[in-house]
Design a protein around this motif. Sequence first.
Motif, short mmCIF file in Angstrom:
data_model
loop_
_atom_site.label_atom_id
_atom_site.label_comp_id
_atom_site.label_asym_id
_atom_site.label_seq_id
_atom_site.Cartn_x
_atom_site.Cartn_y
_atom_site.Cartn_z
N LYS A 79 0.50 -1.45 -0.27
CA LYS A 79 -0.13 -0.06 0.25
C LYS A 79 1.00 1.29 0.09
O LYS A 79 1.68 1.04 0.12
CB LYS A 79 -1.16 0.37 1.09
N ASN A 80 0.76 2.22 -1.19
CA ASN A 80 0.73 3.38 -1.03
C ASN A 80 0.33 4.36 -1.90
O ASN A 80 0.92 3.98 -3.54
CB ASN A 80 2.66 4.26 -1.04
N ALA A 169 6.63 0.56 9.63
CA ALA A 169 5.21 0.01 8.80
C ALA A 169 5.77 -1.34 8.97
O ALA A 169 4.22 -1.78 8.31
CB ALA A 169 5.60 0.50 7.30
N THR A 172 3.99 -1.74 12.52
CA THR A 172 2.49 -1.78 12.67
C THR A 172 1.13 -2.64 11.50
O THR A 172 -0.03 -1.86 11.75
CB THR A 172 2.22 0.07 12.71
N VAL A 174 1.24 -1.44 8.65
CA VAL A 174 0.86 -0.89 7.45
C VAL A 174 1.78 -0.81 6.15
O VAL A 174 0.90 -1.24 5.23
CB VAL A 174 1.30 0.97 7.70
N ARG A 175 2.53 -2.05 6.10
CA ARG A 175 2.92 -2.63 5.00
C ARG A 175 3.10 -4.12 5.25
O ARG A 175 3.60 -4.95 6.44
CB ARG A 175 4.43 -2.33 4.78
N THR A 182 6.74 -8.82 9.76
CA THR A 182 5.74 -8.20 9.79
C THR A 182 6.32 -9.39 11.78
O THR A 182 6.61 -8.27 12.14
CB THR A 182 4.55 -8.97 8.98
#
Length: 204
Positions: A79-80, A169, A172, A174-175, A182
């Motif tokens: 996501k970006n 990221a 959390t 987010v990535r 992760t």
Amino acid sequence: MKSIIALTLAAALAPALAADAKAPAKPDLNKGQAVATQVCVACHSADGGRGSPAYPILQGQHPEYLAKQLHEFKSGKRKNPVMQGFAATLSEDDIRNVSAFYASKQAKTGFATNKDTVSLGERIYRGGILEKQVPACAGCHSPSGAGIPAQYPRIGAQHGAYTEAQLVAFRTGVRGNSAQMTAIAAKMNDLEIKAVSDYIAGLR
């Protein structure tokens, strides 16, 4: 007789023809440079070099890794909003060519900036954090940070601020395009992330 010879010849050539059909197209560095200068230059500089710390250094990065990230931006797996928009405009050939172009450049050296945390960063990078079951970064990314082609990216000399942002990221969620990263980042606190990111910036 001719038909028998023709069939025999076709059977003999079939494996070679099949191999040629499966062989990936060779990247065109000139076309890759054109994509870089038209699409990527504003954030990543003309050759993927040491631009803003907010954006990754792409020089010398493994082409397989760059292509994977572009495909994952394009699909939405990574996501970006900005990168998803740019990646959506790229064809398969564009991705292969621009990835090879950046990979062909010599990565410039960087340096750590915080002398107070460099020893902690080195311990984490080379030995992990045993009590938290965090593995040594060097195990996947190599002692010099060069990574392993097609498996793990080059991270040596990367902007410390960018590496730190990516680890946060991952932590959390987010990535979310690497379950391995992760899981690792989830066990690290802010100081550990900041220290190892700064240490990585000076690897060579």
